[in-house]
Design a protein around this motif. Structure first.
Motif, PDB file in Angstrom:
ATOM      1  N   ALA A  63     -10.035  -0.599   0.463  1.00 14.87           N
ATOM      2  CA  ALA A  63      -9.698   0.807   0.247  1.00 14.87           C
ATOM      3  C   ALA A  63     -10.900   1.726   0.423  1.00 14.87           C
ATOM      4  CB  ALA A  63      -9.094   0.992  -1.146  1.00 14.87           C
ATOM      5  N   GLY A  68      -7.766   7.290   3.805  1.00 18.49           N
ATOM      6  CA  GLY A  68      -6.440   7.543   3.249  1.00 18.49           C
ATOM      7  C   GLY A  68      -5.870   6.282   2.644  1.00 18.49           C
ATOM      8  N   PRO A  69      -4.575   6.280   2.351  1.00 15.99           N
ATOM      9  CA  PRO A  69      -3.942   5.087   1.775  1.00 15.99           C
ATOM     10  C   PRO A  69      -4.098   3.879   2.689  1.00 15.99           C
ATOM     11  CG  PRO A  69      -2.487   6.994   1.628  1.00 15.99           C
ATOM     12  CD  PRO A  69      -3.635   7.403   2.508  1.00 15.99           C
ATOM     13  N   GLU A  70      -4.350   2.731   2.095  1.00 14.04           N
ATOM     14  CA  GLU A  70      -4.548   1.488   2.840  1.00 14.04           C
ATOM     15  C   GLU A  70      -3.499   0.475   2.394  1.00 14.04           C
ATOM     16  OE1 GLU A  70      -6.348  -1.605   5.219  1.00 14.04           O
ATOM     17  OE2 GLU A  70      -6.306   0.579   5.300  1.00 14.04           O
ATOM     18  N   TRP A  71      -2.531   0.192   3.284  1.00 14.73           N
ATOM     19  CA  TRP A  71      -1.538  -0.842   2.985  1.00 14.73           C
ATOM     20  C   TRP A  71      -2.139  -2.191   3.322  1.00 14.73           C
ATOM     21  CZ3 TRP A  71       3.150  -0.209   0.639  1.00 14.73           C
ATOM     22  CH2 TRP A  71       3.590   1.113   0.477  1.00 14.73           C
ATOM     23  N   CYS A  87      -0.675  -1.173  -1.858  1.00 15.27           N
ATOM     24  CA  CYS A  87      -1.166   0.038  -1.203  1.00 15.27           C
ATOM     25  C   CYS A  87      -2.237   0.640  -2.095  1.00 15.27           C
ATOM     26  CB  CYS A  87      -0.038   1.041  -0.984  1.00 15.27           C
ATOM     27  SG  CYS A  87      -0.588   2.562  -0.142  1.00 15.27           S
ATOM     28  N   ASN A  88      -3.427   0.913  -1.525  1.00 15.44           N
ATOM     29  CA  ASN A  88      -4.547   1.401  -2.318  1.00 15.44           C
ATOM     30  C   ASN A  88      -5.187   2.625  -1.668  1.00 15.44           C
ATOM     31  OD1 ASN A  88      -4.842  -0.884  -4.405  1.00 15.44           O
ATOM     32  ND2 ASN A  88      -4.767  -1.977  -2.460  1.00 15.44           N
ATOM     33  N   LEU A  89      -5.812   3.436  -2.508  1.00 13.46           N
ATOM     34  CA  LEU A  89      -6.435   4.679  -2.057  1.00 13.46           C
ATOM     35  C   LEU A  89      -7.754   4.879  -2.789  1.00 13.46           C
ATOM     36  CD1 LEU A  89      -6.266   7.465  -0.555  1.00 13.46           C
ATOM     37  CD2 LEU A  89      -5.146   8.334  -2.629  1.00 13.46           C
ATOM     38  N   GLY A 103      -4.051   2.284  -6.935  1.00 18.94           N
ATOM     39  CA  GLY A 103      -3.097   1.609  -6.061  1.00 18.94           C
ATOM     40  C   GLY A 103      -1.790   1.322  -6.753  1.00 18.94           C
ATOM     41  N   THR A 193       2.481   6.740   8.449  1.00 16.14           N
ATOM     42  CA  THR A 193       1.857   6.658   7.140  1.00 16.14           C
ATOM     43  C   THR A 193       1.229   5.306   6.883  1.00 16.14           C
ATOM     44  OG1 THR A 193       3.462   8.231   6.274  1.00 16.14           O
ATOM     45  CG2 THR A 193       2.238   6.950   4.673  1.00 16.14           C
TER      46      THR A 193
END
Length: 209
Positions: A63, A68-71, A87-89, A103, A193
């Motif tokens: 992350a 941005g958000p990381e799946w 999913c983490n940010l 996340g 996204t």
């Protein structure tokens, strides 16, 4: 006016809390870890080993490298929930310094049941989410499947390559489209996204009709 605004805000918080506590959202955990090493989750769960350091976990490291958000890749949940999709940010202050990572995690069964199966499309037989390499992150026919257990439960699950390579090649060339192969019709659209592709496979005659 202030009283009305405060009441509306309280109502919104109550509604949000009720939604999070119900089974109408696919999220099973939400959590945050900060650079000082403190980690907390909602709902709370444990215990964690004494040596547990969230900053050393793969989801934290992945992350902080993203804006941005990381799946992340699916992995087997240690608490027996099967495959989990994280999913983490990364959280940063106004100067860009890292504060920590927040996340959430979704179970695959819920993703498939509520988000993946295209019930409104006549003739659709199966749906997939493909990553950028053409691997199957999740497929609708796996709704009842359990992930193979690994000795190391922190390992990401090994993803299966999508069998129809012509579809993979077509997906790489266009963000959305369709392709007929024999009696089957494949349609797809890129999900910006999460940078995956949503693919639906079904009977060409029924879907076109």
């Amino acid at each position: 006016l202030r009283s009305h605004e405060d009441a509306s805000a309280r109502l919104a918080r109550v509604q949000a809390d009720a939604l999070l506590r119900s089974d109408r959202v696919p999220v099973v955990w939400a959590y945050i870890a900060v650079e000082e090493g403190i980690h907390t989750s909602f709902p709370g769960h444990g215990p964690y080993p004494d040596a547990y350091d969230p900053r050393a976990r793969p989801w934290y490291a992945a992350a902080v490298e993203q804006d941005g958000p990381e799946w992340g890749s699916p992995y087997v949940d240690i608490n027996g929930l099967g495959l989990i999709l994280p999913c983490n940010l990364a959280l940063r202050d106004e100067g860009g310094a890292l504060i920590g990572v927040t996340g959430l995690e979704l179970t695959f069964g819920t993703v498939i049941r509520d988000l993946l199966v295209p019930t409104e499309v006549s003739g659709a037989e199966e749906a997939f989410l493909l990553d950028g390499d053409g691997n199957i992150v999740v497929r609708s026919s796996n709704s009842g499947a359990r992930a193979a257990q690994h000795e190391d439960l922190s390992r990401a699950a090994e993803l299966e390559a999508f069998s129809e390579r012509r579809v993979v090649e077509a997906v790489a060339d266009a963000d959305s489209g369709s392709l007929t192969i024999g009696a089957d019709l494949y349609t797809w659209t890129h999900l910006v996204t999460i940078d995956w592709t949503y693919v639906v496979k079904g009977s060409s005659a029924a879907m076109l009709d």
